[in-house]
Design a protein around this motif. Sequence first.
Motif, PDB file in Angstrom:
ATOM      1  N   LEU A  82       8.503   2.804  -5.774  1.00  0.00           N
ATOM      2  CA  LEU A  82       7.546   3.563  -4.973  1.00  0.00           C
ATOM      3  C   LEU A  82       6.141   3.283  -5.481  1.00  0.00           C
ATOM      4  O   LEU A  82       5.860   3.398  -6.666  1.00  0.00           O
ATOM      5  N   THR A  83       5.290   2.906  -4.546  1.00  0.00           N
ATOM      6  CA  THR A  83       3.885   2.661  -4.849  1.00  0.00           C
ATOM      7  C   THR A  83       3.052   3.423  -3.827  1.00  0.00           C
ATOM      8  O   THR A  83       3.547   3.742  -2.735  1.00  0.00           O
ATOM      9  N   SER A 102      10.524   4.533  -9.670  1.00  0.00           N
ATOM     10  CA  SER A 102      11.595   3.862  -8.962  1.00  0.00           C
ATOM     11  C   SER A 102      12.575   4.918  -8.460  1.00  0.00           C
ATOM     12  O   SER A 102      12.976   5.804  -9.207  1.00  0.00           O
ATOM     13  N   VAL A 103      12.935   4.824  -7.187  1.00  0.00           N
ATOM     14  CA  VAL A 103      13.900   5.750  -6.587  1.00  0.00           C
ATOM     15  C   VAL A 103      14.987   4.914  -5.927  1.00  0.00           C
ATOM     16  O   VAL A 103      14.706   4.147  -5.007  1.00  0.00           O
ATOM     17  N   PRO A 113       3.008   0.650  -9.375  1.00  0.00           N
ATOM     18  CA  PRO A 113       4.180   1.513  -9.194  1.00  0.00           C
ATOM     19  C   PRO A 113       3.973   2.937  -9.699  1.00  0.00           C
ATOM     20  O   PRO A 113       3.324   3.165 -10.713  1.00  0.00           O
ATOM     21  N   ILE A 160      14.290   1.336  -5.475  1.00  0.00           N
ATOM     22  CA  ILE A 160      13.098   0.979  -4.698  1.00  0.00           C
ATOM     23  C   ILE A 160      11.876   1.438  -5.475  1.00  0.00           C
ATOM     24  O   ILE A 160      11.779   2.608  -5.867  1.00  0.00           O
ATOM     25  N   LEU A 217       3.260   1.511  -0.572  1.00  0.00           N
ATOM     26  CA  LEU A 217       4.461   1.728   0.237  1.00  0.00           C
ATOM     27  C   LEU A 217       4.374   3.059   0.974  1.00  0.00           C
ATOM     28  O   LEU A 217       4.727   3.147   2.161  1.00  0.00           O
ATOM     29  N   LEU A 218       3.898   4.090   0.301  1.00  0.00           N
ATOM     30  CA  LEU A 218       3.752   5.396   0.953  1.00  0.00           C
ATOM     31  C   LEU A 218       2.741   5.328   2.103  1.00  0.00           C
ATOM     32  O   LEU A 218       2.961   5.911   3.171  1.00  0.00           O
TER      33      LEU A 218
END
Length: 166
Positions: A51-52, A45-46, A42, A49, A55-56
């Motif tokens: 964010l890693t 967190s936004v 990670p 969610i 994920l991007l």
Amino acid sequence: MKNLTEHLSQYALYHRDQRNIKTHFIGIPLIVVAIFSLLSLPLMSVAGIMLTPALLLFIATAIFYFRLDLRFGLVMLLFSGSCFALATWLASQPFIIWLSSSLALFVVGWVLQFIGHYYEGKKPAFVDDIIGLFVGPLFVVAEMGFMLGLRKQLQQDIEKIAGKMH
């Protein structure tokens, strides 16, 4: 930006031997899962969610595939989403299991790739164009579609440029 036919044709120039393509059917999904898993730490967190980098990357590749073709974009969303889900599960395992499994998948996937390119007698496509790393999963999905009799015109257009498979 190149269109779908241009990307797949350029990639296909390095992949005309059926043995090479068969190794890619296994090797590429292993590599995709491994990369998503290894990039799953990670960042922040936004809005609840996590964010890693994984994920991007998932979002960026989904945009890339959808910009090329809506139908392939949807299929790639399923393919990438499945790989992402498996990688997320793998990343939730104890550290040693996560790391060793991810690295093993990565190494086995690349070994299969290089075995395939040994049969092909050509270097991997990404050596000449780094975008080949993103086109590879799309190529595998497209080849599976062609095997099922789908997108015949696209297949013919690619074969006009890259030649028939042998």
